[in-house]
Motif scaffolding. Structure first.
Motif, PDB file in Angstrom:
ATOM      1  N   GLN A  78       0.824  -1.209   0.000  1.00  0.00           N
ATOM      2  CA  GLN A  78       0.000   0.000   0.000  1.00  0.00           C
ATOM      3  C   GLN A  78       0.859   1.261   0.000  1.00  0.00           C
ATOM      4  N   ARG A  79       0.348   2.295  -0.606  1.00  0.00           N
ATOM      5  CA  ARG A  79       1.011   3.606  -0.593  1.00  0.00           C
ATOM      6  C   ARG A  79       0.921   4.161   0.817  1.00  0.00           C
ATOM      7  N   PRO A  80       2.043   4.589   1.406  1.00  0.00           N
ATOM      8  CA  PRO A  80       1.994   5.114   2.779  1.00  0.00           C
ATOM      9  C   PRO A  80       1.311   6.472   2.857  1.00  0.00           C
ATOM     10  N   ALA A  81       0.653   6.697   3.969  1.00  0.00           N
ATOM     11  CA  ALA A  81       0.014   7.985   4.234  1.00  0.00           C
ATOM     12  C   ALA A  81       1.046   8.946   4.821  1.00  0.00           C
ATOM     13  N   THR A  82       0.745  10.212   4.750  1.00  0.00           N
ATOM     14  CA  THR A  82       1.627  11.208   5.349  1.00  0.00           C
ATOM     15  C   THR A  82       1.414  11.233   6.858  1.00  0.00           C
ATOM     16  N   ASN A  83       2.439  11.662   7.553  1.00  0.00           N
ATOM     17  CA  ASN A  83       2.356  11.703   9.014  1.00  0.00           C
ATOM     18  C   ASN A  83       2.062  13.099   9.553  1.00  0.00           C
ATOM     19  N   GLY A  84       1.835  14.047   8.678  1.00  0.00           N
ATOM     20  CA  GLY A  84       1.525  15.404   9.120  1.00  0.00           C
ATOM     21  C   GLY A  84       2.746  16.216   9.509  1.00  0.00           C
TER      22      GLY A  84
ATOM     23  N   THR B 150      -2.070   3.894   5.713  1.00  0.00           N
ATOM     24  CA  THR B 150      -2.095   3.829   4.251  1.00  0.00           C
ATOM     25  C   THR B 150      -2.842   5.029   3.670  1.00  0.00           C
ATOM     26  N   TRP B 151      -2.348   5.489   2.545  1.00  0.00           N
ATOM     27  CA  TRP B 151      -2.957   6.657   1.901  1.00  0.00           C
ATOM     28  C   TRP B 151      -4.395   6.371   1.498  1.00  0.00           C
ATOM     29  N   GLU B 152      -4.629   5.246   0.854  1.00  0.00           N
ATOM     30  CA  GLU B 152      -5.951   4.944   0.309  1.00  0.00           C
ATOM     31  C   GLU B 152      -6.990   4.594   1.376  1.00  0.00           C
ATOM     32  N   HIS B 153      -6.555   4.043   2.502  1.00  0.00           N
ATOM     33  CA  HIS B 153      -7.501   3.527   3.488  1.00  0.00           C
ATOM     34  C   HIS B 153      -7.566   4.326   4.794  1.00  0.00           C
ATOM     35  N   ARG B 154      -6.897   5.467   4.833  1.00  0.00           N
ATOM     36  CA  ARG B 154      -6.908   6.259   6.062  1.00  0.00           C
ATOM     37  C   ARG B 154      -8.333   6.697   6.423  1.00  0.00           C
TER      38      ARG B 154
ATOM     39  N   ALA C  74      -5.109  -2.433  16.337  1.00  0.00           N
ATOM     40  CA  ALA C  74      -3.939  -2.641  15.482  1.00  0.00           C
ATOM     41  C   ALA C  74      -4.330  -2.617  14.008  1.00  0.00           C
ATOM     42  N   TRP C  75      -5.433  -3.288  13.664  1.00  0.00           N
ATOM     43  CA  TRP C  75      -5.898  -3.279  12.280  1.00  0.00           C
ATOM     44  C   TRP C  75      -6.243  -1.859  11.845  1.00  0.00           C
ATOM     45  N   ILE C  76      -6.895  -1.111  12.716  1.00  0.00           N
ATOM     46  CA  ILE C  76      -7.279   0.260  12.388  1.00  0.00           C
ATOM     47  C   ILE C  76      -6.047   1.125  12.164  1.00  0.00           C
ATOM     48  N   VAL C  77      -5.049   1.024  13.028  1.00  0.00           N
ATOM     49  CA  VAL C  77      -3.859   1.863  12.861  1.00  0.00           C
ATOM     50  C   VAL C  77      -3.081   1.445  11.611  1.00  0.00           C
ATOM     51  N   CYS C  78      -3.129   0.172  11.237  1.00  0.00           N
ATOM     52  CA  CYS C  78      -2.492  -0.257   9.981  1.00  0.00           C
ATOM     53  C   CYS C  78      -3.186   0.398   8.787  1.00  0.00           C
ATOM     54  N   LEU C  79      -4.512   0.405   8.792  1.00  0.00           N
ATOM     55  CA  LEU C  79      -5.248   1.072   7.714  1.00  0.00           C
ATOM     56  C   LEU C  79      -4.968   2.568   7.716  1.00  0.00           C
ATOM     57  N   TRP C  80      -4.877   3.158   8.904  1.00  0.00           N
ATOM     58  CA  TRP C  80      -4.598   4.596   9.049  1.00  0.00           C
ATOM     59  C   TRP C  80      -3.255   4.950   8.399  1.00  0.00           C
TER      60      TRP C  80
ATOM     61  N   ARG D 156     -13.081   6.250  10.098  1.00  0.00           N
ATOM     62  CA  ARG D 156     -14.493   5.879  10.292  1.00  0.00           C
ATOM     63  C   ARG D 156     -14.620   4.671  11.216  1.00  0.00           C
ATOM     64  N   LEU D 157     -13.783   3.646  11.022  1.00  0.00           N
ATOM     65  CA  LEU D 157     -13.855   2.448  11.866  1.00  0.00           C
ATOM     66  C   LEU D 157     -13.484   2.735  13.324  1.00  0.00           C
ATOM     67  N   ALA D 158     -12.694   3.759  13.536  1.00  0.00           N
ATOM     68  CA  ALA D 158     -12.299   4.118  14.903  1.00  0.00           C
ATOM     69  C   ALA D 158     -13.395   4.869  15.649  1.00  0.00           C
ATOM     70  N   SER D 159     -14.404   5.330  14.937  1.00  0.00           N
ATOM     71  CA  SER D 159     -15.481   6.077  15.585  1.00  0.00           C
ATOM     72  C   SER D 159     -16.298   5.140  16.483  1.00  0.00           C
ATOM     73  N   PRO D 160     -16.900   5.681  17.536  1.00  0.00           N
ATOM     74  CA  PRO D 160     -17.688   4.843  18.456  1.00  0.00           C
ATOM     75  C   PRO D 160     -18.795   4.054  17.761  1.00  0.00           C
ATOM     76  N   SER D 161     -19.401   4.627  16.734  1.00  0.00           N
ATOM     77  CA  SER D 161     -20.508   3.928  16.075  1.00  0.00           C
ATOM     78  C   SER D 161     -20.046   2.748  15.219  1.00  0.00           C
ATOM     79  N   LEU D 162     -18.826   2.802  14.679  1.00  0.00           N
ATOM     80  CA  LEU D 162     -18.350   1.721  13.809  1.00  0.00           C
ATOM     81  C   LEU D 162     -17.304   0.822  14.469  1.00  0.00           C
ATOM     82  N   ARG D 163     -16.874   1.167  15.666  1.00  0.00           N
ATOM     83  CA  ARG D 163     -15.875   0.334  16.348  1.00  0.00           C
ATOM     84  C   ARG D 163     -16.358  -1.109  16.523  1.00  0.00           C
TER      85      ARG D 163
END
Length: 140
Positions: free
Chosen positions: A25-31, A87-91, A79-85, A96-103
């Protein structure tokens, strides 16, 4: 956060496939002007034990574990959520998955993957095949 170390079960075909997919996966930026670098280490290996002597390494073989360069440890659905975070495409999906409603959805996905994992696991006795100490899985 500049680097995440993903501890994965090198004996599990599903875990290896996830690792390979994530590495592609393409890495996301870290800000901070850089990207979030991913490093992969075989869970329970000699190398993992040396890197993180304070972790429960038997637990890292049961659930994917991610260690951030700031010392934060993420396990299971976190761990799965932070792995997706990372990535550029799946951040966006990770946020969304980290939100209380989708956790609960994230937890259910991880539990489903754990069920599949038990069917595909080839680990026997907890030892690495052919005497591998996990260092062959290091990247970086």
């Amino acid at each position: 956060m500049r680097e995440l170390t993903v501890l994965y079960d090198a004996h599990c075909p599903l875990c290896r496939r996830f690792k390979d997919w994530l590495a592609a996966q393409r890495p996301a930026t870290n800000g901070q002007g850089g990207v979030v670098r991913l490093r992969f280490v075989a869970a329970g290996s000699t190398y993992a034990r040396a890197l993180y002597p304070g972790l429960d390494h038997e637990a890292t073989l049961r659930e994917v574990t991610v260690v951030a360069d700031d010392g934060s440890v993420y396990v299971g659905d976190r761990a799965w959520i932070v792995c997706l975070w990372a990535t550029w495409e799946h951040r966006h999906t990770a946020v969304r998955l980290a939100s209380p409603s989708l956790r609960p959805v994230a937890r259910a996905i991880v539990q489903a993957a754990a069920g599949l994992r038990s069917w595909t696991s080839v680990r026997g006795g907890g030892d690495y095949a052919d005497g591998c100490d996990g260092q062959c899985d290091r990247q970086g």
